[in-house]
Design a protein around this motif. Structure first.
Motif, PDB file in Angstrom:
ATOM      1  N   LYS A  46       0.766  -1.208  -0.012  1.00  0.00           N
ATOM      2  CA  LYS A  46       0.044   0.069   0.147  1.00  0.00           C
ATOM      3  C   LYS A  46       0.713   1.062   0.014  1.00  0.00           C
ATOM      4  O   LYS A  46       0.547   2.121  -0.578  1.00  0.00           O
ATOM      5  N   MET A  47       1.973   1.173   0.964  1.00  0.00           N
ATOM      6  CA  MET A  47       2.934   2.146   0.548  1.00  0.00           C
ATOM      7  C   MET A  47       3.533   2.521  -0.590  1.00  0.00           C
ATOM      8  O   MET A  47       3.733   3.818  -0.934  1.00  0.00           O
ATOM      9  N   LYS A  48       3.835   1.609  -1.395  1.00  0.00           N
ATOM     10  CA  LYS A  48       4.687   1.744  -2.754  1.00  0.00           C
ATOM     11  C   LYS A  48       3.435   1.956  -3.720  1.00  0.00           C
ATOM     12  O   LYS A  48       3.880   2.950  -4.425  1.00  0.00           O
ATOM     13  N   PHE A  49       2.253   1.348  -3.936  1.00  0.00           N
ATOM     14  CA  PHE A  49       1.588   1.442  -4.944  1.00  0.00           C
ATOM     15  C   PHE A  49       0.194   2.355  -4.689  1.00  0.00           C
ATOM     16  O   PHE A  49      -0.668   2.720  -5.546  1.00  0.00           O
ATOM     17  N   GLY A  50       0.082   2.749  -3.449  1.00  0.00           N
ATOM     18  CA  GLY A  50      -1.151   3.810  -3.250  1.00  0.00           C
ATOM     19  C   GLY A  50      -1.954   2.879  -2.193  1.00  0.00           C
ATOM     20  O   GLY A  50      -1.916   2.060  -1.704  1.00  0.00           O
ATOM     21  N   GLY A  51      -2.855   4.037  -1.480  1.00  0.00           N
ATOM     22  CA  GLY A  51      -3.581   3.459  -0.350  1.00  0.00           C
ATOM     23  C   GLY A  51      -2.958   4.370   0.951  1.00  0.00           C
ATOM     24  O   GLY A  51      -3.545   4.214   2.053  1.00  0.00           O
TER      25      GLY A  51
END
Length: 178
Positions: A46-51
């Protein structure tokens, strides 16, 4: 997203700094809420790709935290650079701030007499950033040319031994003092 705008004084600059820190605070709360409900792999994804994360200047706009970190420190370095310029060179104010991929120097005086490149990095030699930014600012028509950087282990102020070809090099607060 292109971000280019004029900053008239330090008070206006402080408003942008507050927005940046609001986005950081909102992201920290988000991480605190997510940390106990996800596996490390899911949270890192989630940190890398969004959210997880927000635009540094708009805490309502989601952005992955990796980009938020990179943009936040670049913007913060630009804000600290503006503080130096407002304090040391007030006659050149107001200044145009060109963040991200906006065209032009990172900071330009509205009168065209001053141009500055700004960066945040682990070291000024990382990816030859200092050398590249000196070369970039040398291509401008401005009379006063600067490269200002935020890096750990540099004392705030002018860095005479890093200067060349009339470009003033300045280490900014922040990397060791946040």
């Amino acid at each position: 997203m292109l971000k280019s705008f004029t900053v008239n004084d330090i008070e206006e600059l402080k408003q942008y700094e507050r927005k940046l820190f609001e986005s950081m605070d909102k992201t920290l709360l988000q991480i605190n809420n997510e940390i106990n409900t996800h596996t490390s792999q899911a949270l890192f994804s989630k940190m890398k790709f969004g959210g997880v994360g927000f635009d540094p200047l708009n805490s309502k706009c989601e952005l992955n935290i990796i980009e938020q970190i990179n943009q936040s420190f670049t913007y913060l370095a630009s804000f600290y650079a503006l503080e130096v310029l407002f304090t040391e060179y007030p006659k050149f104010a107001p200044f145009r701030l060109n963040l991200g991929t906006a065209p032009g120097s990172d900071i330009e005086s509205e009168c065209g007499e001053l141009a500055a490149e700004v960066f945040a990095a682990v070291a000024p030699t990382s990816n030859q950033k200092l050398k590249k930014d000196i070369n970039k600012v040398l291509e401008t028509e401005a009379k006063l040319k600067f490269v200002l950087f935020m890096c750990p282990n540099f004392e705030l102020g002018r860095q005479l031994k890093l200067e060349r070809d009339g470009v003033i090099v300045w280490a900014l607060k922040g990397a060791n003092t946040l």
